[in-house]
Write a protein that holds these residues in place. Structure first.
Motif, PDB file in Angstrom:
ATOM      1  N   ALA A  13       0.903  -1.224   0.066  1.00 21.86           N
ATOM      2  CA  ALA A  13      -0.102   0.054   0.119  1.00 21.86           C
ATOM      3  C   ALA A  13       0.828   1.330  -0.041  1.00 21.86           C
ATOM      4  CB  ALA A  13      -1.044   0.254   1.305  1.00 21.86           C
ATOM      5  N   THR A  14       1.862   1.178   0.702  1.00 19.51           N
ATOM      6  CA  THR A  14       2.580   2.534   0.668  1.00 19.51           C
ATOM      7  C   THR A  14       3.456   2.571  -0.472  1.00 19.51           C
ATOM      8  OG1 THR A  14       4.478   1.341   2.010  1.00 19.51           O
ATOM      9  CG2 THR A  14       2.978   2.425   3.336  1.00 19.51           C
ATOM     10  N   ALA A  15       3.434   1.645  -1.273  1.00 26.18           N
ATOM     11  CA  ALA A  15       4.342   1.787  -2.682  1.00 26.18           C
ATOM     12  C   ALA A  15       3.456   2.283  -3.728  1.00 26.18           C
ATOM     13  CB  ALA A  15       5.024   0.363  -3.044  1.00 26.18           C
ATOM     14  N   LEU A  16       2.114   2.336  -3.487  1.00 23.51           N
ATOM     15  CA  LEU A  16       1.086   2.778  -4.393  1.00 23.51           C
ATOM     16  C   LEU A  16       1.393   4.271  -5.083  1.00 23.51           C
ATOM     17  CD1 LEU A  16      -2.327   1.505  -2.875  1.00 23.51           C
ATOM     18  CD2 LEU A  16      -1.241   0.810  -5.064  1.00 23.51           C
ATOM     19  N   SER A  17       1.073   4.547  -6.005  1.00 19.60           N
ATOM     20  CA  SER A  17       0.918   5.680  -6.745  1.00 19.60           C
ATOM     21  C   SER A  17       0.293   6.671  -6.100  1.00 19.60           C
ATOM     22  CB  SER A  17       0.696   5.723  -8.301  1.00 19.60           C
ATOM     23  OG  SER A  17      -0.744   5.604  -8.324  1.00 19.60           O
ATOM     24  N   LEU A  53       2.795  -0.616  13.917  1.00 22.11           N
ATOM     25  CA  LEU A  53       2.071  -0.354  12.574  1.00 22.11           C
ATOM     26  C   LEU A  53       2.407   1.037  11.878  1.00 22.11           C
ATOM     27  CD1 LEU A  53       0.122  -1.535  10.535  1.00 22.11           C
ATOM     28  CD2 LEU A  53      -1.677  -0.666  11.686  1.00 22.11           C
ATOM     29  N   ASP A  54       2.190   2.067  12.865  1.00 19.96           N
ATOM     30  CA  ASP A  54       2.437   3.485  12.887  1.00 19.96           C
ATOM     31  C   ASP A  54       3.790   3.830  12.109  1.00 19.96           C
ATOM     32  OD1 ASP A  54       1.280   6.218  12.517  1.00 19.96           O
ATOM     33  OD2 ASP A  54       2.634   6.619  14.293  1.00 19.96           O
ATOM     34  N   ARG A  55       4.786   3.192  13.026  1.00 20.35           N
ATOM     35  CA  ARG A  55       6.301   3.499  12.659  1.00 20.35           C
ATOM     36  C   ARG A  55       6.425   2.804  11.106  1.00 20.35           C
ATOM     37  NH1 ARG A  55       7.072   1.586  17.910  1.00 20.35           N
ATOM     38  NH2 ARG A  55       7.678  -0.353  16.965  1.00 20.35           N
ATOM     39  N   ARG A  56       5.815   1.714  10.820  1.00 21.63           N
ATOM     40  CA  ARG A  56       6.224   1.238   9.592  1.00 21.63           C
ATOM     41  C   ARG A  56       5.617   2.129   8.454  1.00 21.63           C
ATOM     42  NH1 ARG A  56       7.344  -4.779   8.766  1.00 21.63           N
ATOM     43  NH2 ARG A  56       7.309  -5.154   6.437  1.00 21.63           N
ATOM     44  N   ILE A  57       4.208   2.415   8.607  1.00 25.59           N
ATOM     45  CA  ILE A  57       3.756   3.036   7.737  1.00 25.59           C
ATOM     46  C   ILE A  57       3.973   4.366   7.602  1.00 25.59           C
ATOM     47  CG2 ILE A  57       1.408   4.266   6.914  1.00 25.59           C
ATOM     48  CD1 ILE A  57      -0.058   2.010   8.640  1.00 25.59           C
ATOM     49  N   ARG A  58       4.645   5.108   8.512  1.00 23.11           N
ATOM     50  CA  ARG A  58       5.248   6.469   8.604  1.00 23.11           C
ATOM     51  C   ARG A  58       6.768   6.535   7.811  1.00 23.11           C
ATOM     52  NH1 ARG A  58       2.626  10.806  10.985  1.00 23.11           N
ATOM     53  NH2 ARG A  58       0.898   9.868  12.436  1.00 23.11           N
ATOM     54  N   GLY A  59       7.355   5.451   8.221  1.00 27.32           N
ATOM     55  CA  GLY A  59       8.669   5.261   7.796  1.00 27.32           C
ATOM     56  C   GLY A  59       8.833   4.993   6.300  1.00 27.32           C
ATOM     57  N   ALA A  60       7.745   4.339   5.692  1.00 26.64           N
ATOM     58  CA  ALA A  60       7.752   3.948   4.269  1.00 26.64           C
ATOM     59  C   ALA A  60       7.232   5.342   3.399  1.00 26.64           C
ATOM     60  CB  ALA A  60       6.685   2.861   4.051  1.00 26.64           C
ATOM     61  N   LEU A  61       6.460   5.993   4.124  1.00 30.46           N
ATOM     62  CA  LEU A  61       5.670   7.272   3.428  1.00 30.46           C
ATOM     63  C   LEU A  61       6.517   8.621   3.517  1.00 30.46           C
ATOM     64  CD1 LEU A  61       1.883   6.901   4.038  1.00 30.46           C
ATOM     65  CD2 LEU A  61       3.203   6.380   1.948  1.00 30.46           C
ATOM     66  N   LEU A  62       7.143   8.646   4.754  1.00 33.03           N
ATOM     67  CA  LEU A  62       8.183  10.098   4.913  1.00 33.03           C
ATOM     68  C   LEU A  62       8.984  10.350   3.753  1.00 33.03           C
ATOM     69  CD1 LEU A  62       8.520  12.323   6.721  1.00 33.03           C
ATOM     70  CD2 LEU A  62      10.368  10.859   7.767  1.00 33.03           C
ATOM     71  N   PRO A  63       9.617   9.374   3.321  1.00 30.80           N
ATOM     72  CA  PRO A  63      10.468   9.664   1.977  1.00 30.80           C
ATOM     73  C   PRO A  63       9.629  10.357   0.975  1.00 30.80           C
ATOM     74  CG  PRO A  63      11.197   7.631   2.757  1.00 30.80           C
ATOM     75  CD  PRO A  63       9.853   7.955   3.534  1.00 30.80           C
ATOM     76  N   ARG A  64       8.450   9.998   0.874  1.00 28.84           N
ATOM     77  CA  ARG A  64       7.582  10.313  -0.309  1.00 28.84           C
ATOM     78  C   ARG A  64       6.666  11.535  -0.037  1.00 28.84           C
ATOM     79  NH1 ARG A  64       3.938   5.766  -2.314  1.00 28.84           N
ATOM     80  NH2 ARG A  64       3.633   7.094  -4.191  1.00 28.84           N
ATOM     81  N   ASP A  66       6.922  14.930   0.076  1.00 31.99           N
ATOM     82  CA  ASP A  66       6.788  15.866  -0.804  1.00 31.99           C
ATOM     83  C   ASP A  66       6.048  15.490  -2.148  1.00 31.99           C
ATOM     84  OD1 ASP A  66       8.289  17.521   0.661  1.00 31.99           O
ATOM     85  OD2 ASP A  66      10.154  17.116  -0.140  1.00 31.99           O
ATOM     86  N   GLU A  67       6.555  14.376  -2.563  1.00 31.76           N
ATOM     87  CA  GLU A  67       5.968  13.706  -3.895  1.00 31.76           C
ATOM     88  C   GLU A  67       4.341  13.602  -3.876  1.00 31.76           C
ATOM     89  OE1 GLU A  67       4.825   9.344  -5.640  1.00 31.76           O
ATOM     90  OE2 GLU A  67       6.534   9.553  -4.327  1.00 31.76           O
ATOM     91  N   LEU A  68       3.968  13.160  -2.613  1.00 31.20           N
ATOM     92  CA  LEU A  68       2.446  13.050  -2.423  1.00 31.20           C
ATOM     93  C   LEU A  68       1.847  14.251  -2.364  1.00 31.20           C
ATOM     94  CD1 LEU A  68       2.648   9.862   0.054  1.00 31.20           C
ATOM     95  CD2 LEU A  68       1.962   9.962  -2.437  1.00 31.20           C
ATOM     96  N   ASP A  69       2.362  15.138  -1.714  1.00 35.84           N
ATOM     97  CA  ASP A  69       1.790  16.610  -1.278  1.00 35.84           C
ATOM     98  C   ASP A  69       1.943  17.436  -2.763  1.00 35.84           C
ATOM     99  OD1 ASP A  69       0.902  16.080   1.283  1.00 35.84           O
ATOM    100  OD2 ASP A  69       2.573  16.742   2.260  1.00 35.84           O
ATOM    101  N   GLU A  70       2.835  17.055  -3.509  1.00 35.56           N
ATOM    102  CA  GLU A  70       2.853  18.011  -4.917  1.00 35.56           C
ATOM    103  C   GLU A  70       1.612  17.239  -5.470  1.00 35.56           C
ATOM    104  OE1 GLU A  70       6.676  17.726  -6.886  1.00 35.56           O
ATOM    105  OE2 GLU A  70       7.716  18.604  -5.443  1.00 35.56           O
ATOM    106  N   HIS A  71       1.356  16.201  -5.308  1.00 34.42           N
ATOM    107  CA  HIS A  71       0.205  15.607  -6.387  1.00 34.42           C
ATOM    108  C   HIS A  71      -1.098  16.446  -5.761  1.00 34.42           C
ATOM    109  CE1 HIS A  71      -2.266  12.727  -8.357  1.00 34.42           C
ATOM    110  NE2 HIS A  71      -2.880  12.524  -7.484  1.00 34.42           N
TER     111      HIS A  71
END
Length: 123
Positions: A13-17, A53-64, A66-71
């Protein structure tokens, strides 16, 4: 410790576009009044499991972020929410009704995720 099914879901899920994460969040909002709110409350895991669960999700999405918020401004936070809600349902699937489980994972099932709604296949 997260079970394998929950961890696999979070990783996928965290790898989704950004487009798919936006669609999942929008669908979750649509389902909120159709039992989603109550189901989400029933799916709350233990504090330690929720923290992991929160740590795993945040860890995967944090590097993204800017990308997500630009979208779409705020999509980083929206993605955290929709993934967390479905992941909590998968993690606590044994104590949810089929209806509760289904309403929480539907945004991802509609994106092609194979998440069985049948209570027997969730055990």
């Amino acid at each position: 410790m997260l079970d394998a099914e929950t961890a696999q879901f979070v990783d996928a899920a965290t790898a989704l576009s950004a487009t798919n994460l936006e669609a999942a969040f929008d669908r979750q909002i649509d389902l909120w009044t159709e039992g989603g709110k109550e189901a989400s409350e029933a799916a709350g895991p233990s504090a330690s499991a929720n923290s992991e669960l929160d740590r795993r999700i945040r860890g995967a999405l944090l590097p993204r972020a800017d990308e997500l918020d630009e979208h779409l401004f705020g999509l980083h936070t929206d993605a955290l929410t929709v993934i967390s809600t479905a992941a909590q349902a998968i993690l606590t699937r044994r104590r949810l009704t089929a209806e509760q489980f289904t309403v929480l994972v539907t945004p991802f099932v509609e994106l092609g995720f194979d998440i069985p709604a049948d209570p027997e296949s969730r055990r």
